[in-house]
Motif scaffolding. Structure first.
Motif: not given
Ligand code: ASP
Length: 742
Positions: A563-582
């Motif tokens: 769960e901790e690994a998933n959380r860290a991954r989500k934090g990273h993914l969200d940040e990258l995905q937001a930039r990808l959308v931009n």
């Protein structure tokens, strides 16, 4: 109601494809062809009606729906200041809608399936024979079912993102956002004590909306067609056209006498919705404008090619195979006993639905060569980023970063597969792990807990366990699934090893004996036993002599780590995905709408057929004659004799389709739907109910990744068939009168 703004123009992939192709042509210095292509595309763009999109309701004024065929004021669909159609649409597992002022709801048979199964016994087999409540008193509680109404929504992105600080690690970032979301929801619930509040990620890492809901908790079954109508064609016909399934069910919502949501009680009274949908018994015809309101679950249209590669090559094939294995096992276990079969019905249906959907998606990915197409698009995007040093500085690492994450997910997949499916597919292990997690999580302050264990959700979490034990737990099946997963443990590579499981199945251990011993020495199928565990302390739990509980305790650190690994991954993914959308928006000169995320959306289109293959055209309506044609007398084509007789006598009455001179059963229309849109009302240009959405065509299973007017069609049951069944087969004249059908 405050209205968040997305500021968008149009949403189409055509432009990107156009750009990619143009660039390719320019690359090969074929400028004349490129210019030609641009003019062809421009011509196409103006002719093509952009139907793609699961639109948040805040956007509908920008859609010019009246130009597209809507004949009512769009404000009647959604206007924060008045009683619009929005309030007639509920989330009931998927979607449903109110069709009377007395809280009568229509949804799909397959949506209500689990509740019907839970209410059925071999003696009172409502699943097989159907059910009609002749009086309100006869209506049956739909166990565990709730109906959620969207009351309002507002943009809280600024508040949510205000907690993100530059130096945060990915997991700190995810945790801070998670915490803020919970705080905002808690504050909104404090201000609105009769409502539930949830913050939805619209664009992960970028935009967040706070939704206020009314959750109705006493839902009852009113009419369920026999399986041979509601599930006609079964899995053979699922996800394909032509379709002849009467996939609908009627339920009713109840509230306490003071009008507040309340759990089931004999004192409760029917709920009076703010609005409900009027039914138009004349239905629709080919070419008519229709729109759907509903709660589409998930789409992945803004994700990168590396995600598609992961889904195509790793996750979907593995899940489809695993579900197929479980289905075969459950079918085998069910043979010869209706009682056992009843335990498995809903599980099999759910597994088979996903399995076939994944196979459809995989076929679609191959047919469209979608991964290559997406990779090509990204090549053009990379070139665009590289062309400008400033862009390169901000966005240069986005695509490589995403690729790295999905590669890592691929590497960890075998191990996570075992852990996740132990928990998902083995009821006794799931019970044990839920207890262990609850006991640990409930030591923390409410806002820091995993949401299933927060005070507001905990009662439901416990209730769900009881419901599963009573309605779908069968020990031999559970044991066989457990064993199959344990067999995978020794096949994991060294760096994937799950030590606690490897020990269980190490050399010299007899797997059958090990598994039997655990199952003989556990009481996690006893509700009373589990009830006594919820309030224990972690140390007390360790003292309990129960083999499955001990295994869950031993594995708990692994799940915690995951769960901790998933959380860290989500934090990273969200940040990258937001930039990808931009950057994609900048590249395409477009604003996107958010992917589906189980919040209320609108999609529109027309009643129309399509051409799935060379020289094959599919008409948009099926008829009762098609039912007769498919009927074999054996499940799933075992039409009730009374229905066959009605067709033979051409007893079509007032619900006849005047163009086809018979009863139309199902229909096709070009809306943009996905899982969760099941049960969505199909609404005509006048805002009236003309059908109930329940599926998509085979080619449209790929909608979650990409939508096209060429091959994406949704499937619904024609309201005329619903009314005809209610009148002629069920003799439910009282319900028709309640719906205003004179
Ligand atoms: N059958 C789906 C559902 O259950 C609807 C769809 O995926 O089109 O929500």
């Amino acid at each position: 109601m405050e209205t968040p703004r997305l500021d968008l123009k149009c949403f189409s992939r055509i432009i990107l494809k156009q750009e990619v192709l143009v660039r390719k042509l320019i690359n090969i210095k074929n400028i004349i062809s490129a210019l030609l292509l641009v003019s062809i595309f421009c011509g196409l763009c103006s002719a093509v009606q952009a139907d793609e999109g699961m639109w948040p309701l805040s956007e509908i004024q920008k859609l010019n729906l009246q130009e597209k065929g809507l004949r009512i004021d769009p404000a009647l669909i959604y206007d924060p200041a008045r009683q619009s159609l929005l309030y007639a649409v509920v989330e009931v597992g998927a979607t449903g809608s109110f069709i009377s002022e007395e809280g009568l709801l229509i949804t799909n048979h397959h949506v209500a399936f689990g509740s019907v199964q839970a209410a059925s016994t071999p003696e009172k087999d409502y699943l097989k024979h159907g059910f009609l409540a002749r009086t309100r008193a006869e209506e049956i509680p739909a166990a565990g079912r709730t109906a959620r109404i969207t009351e309002s929504f507002k943009d809280v992105s600024t508040e949510v993102l205000s907690v993100v600080k530059k130096k945060m690690s990915s997991s700190e970032r995810a945790r801070a956002i998670e915490r803020k979301i919970k705080e905002l929801a808690a504050a909104a619930e404090k201000a609105n004590p009769d409502k539930r509040a949830e913050v939805a990620e619209m664009f992960p890492g970028k935009s967040y909306w706070l939704f206020l809901y009314t959750d109705l908790k006493d839902i009852r079954l009113v009419y369920v067609p026999p399986l041979s109508v509601g599930n006609f064609g079964g899995e053979d016909d699922n996800w394909v056209w032509p379709r002849h399934t009467g996939d609908f069910t009627l339920m009713r919502a109840y509230v306490a006498p003071d009008g507040q949501p309340a759990e089931y009680s004999l004192d409760n009274v029917p709920f009076h919705p703010k609005t409900y949908l009027k039914i138009n018994p004349a239905g629709v015809k080919e070419g008519d404008f229709v729109f759907l309101l509903g709660y589409p679950g998930r789409t992945y249209r803004h994700l990168p090619a590396s995600y598609i590669a992961y889904e195509q090559n790793v996750r979907m094939p593995a899940v489809a195979d695993w579900y197929e294995w479980q289905i075969r096992l459950m079918e085998e276990m069910s043979r010869g006993s209706r009682e056992v079969a009843l335990k498995h019905e809903a599980r099999i249906k759910g597994l088979a639905n996903t399995m076939k959907n994944y196979r459809g998606k995989l076929a679609g990915l191959k047919r469209l060569e979608y991964l290559a197409q997406k990779q090509q698009e990204e090549e053009a995007l990379r070139a665009f980023i590289q062309a400008d040093p400033k862009r390169q500085a901000v966005y240069g690492q986005v695509l490589p970063g995403l690729e790295k994450i999905y590669k890592e997910m691929e590497l960890n997949y075998p191990r996570n597969f075992v852990l996740e499916n132990l928990r998902r597919s083995v009821v006794l292990f799931q019970n044990a792990m839920t207890v262990v997690e609850a006991v640990h999580e409930r030591q923390k302050p409410d806002l820091e807990r995993n949401i299933a264990y927060m005070d507001k959700n905990f009662a439901r979490t416990k209730q769900r366990i009881g419901l599963t034990i009573r309605s779908s737990f069968y020990l031999p099946t559970d044991l066989a699934i457990f064993k199959e997963l344990l067999k995978k443990a020794p096949t994991l590579s060294d760096n994937q090893r799950i030590e606690e499981l490897s020990q269980l199945v190490s050399d010299g251990c007899n797997l059958d004996e090990t598994v039997n011993k655990i199952f003989e020495n556990t009481r996690l199928q006893e509700e009373e036993f589990i009830k006594n565990l919820w309030d224990r302390k972690p140390a007390e739990l360790k003292q309990i002599d129960d083999a499955m509980l001990k295994l869950a305790l031993a594995l708990y650190p692994q799940y915690f780590k995951m769960e901790e690994a998933n959380r860290a991954r989500k934090g990273h993914l969200d940040e990258l995905q937001a930039r990808l959308v931009n950057i994609r928006q900048e590249f395409m000169g477009q604003q996107f709408i958010p992917d589906a995320n189980s919040t209320l959306r609108l999609t529109y289109g027309r009643v129309e057929g399509y051409e799935p293959r060379d020289a094959v055209f599919c008409k948009p309506f099926t008829t009762v004659e098609g039912i007769v044609e498919k009927t074999t007398g054996c499940e799933p084509y075992d039409t009730p004799p009374a229905l066959l007789e009605l067709v033979r006598q051409k007893k079509f009455g007032r619900f006849i389709n005047p163009e086809l001179k018979t009863i139309s059963v199902c229909m096709l229309y070009s809306t943009d739907t996905t899982g969760g849109n099941s049960g969505s009302p199909i609404i005509n240009a006048e805002g009236e109910l003309v059908g109930v959405n329940f599926d998509r065509t085979w080619e449209a299973t790929i909608n979650d990744f990409t939508w096209s007017h060429d091959f994406s069609r949704s499937i619904g049951v024609d309201i005329r068939y619903v009314l005809w069944i209610l009148q002629e087969l069920a003799g439910a004249g009282g319900l028709l009168a309640e719906m205003g059908i004179k």
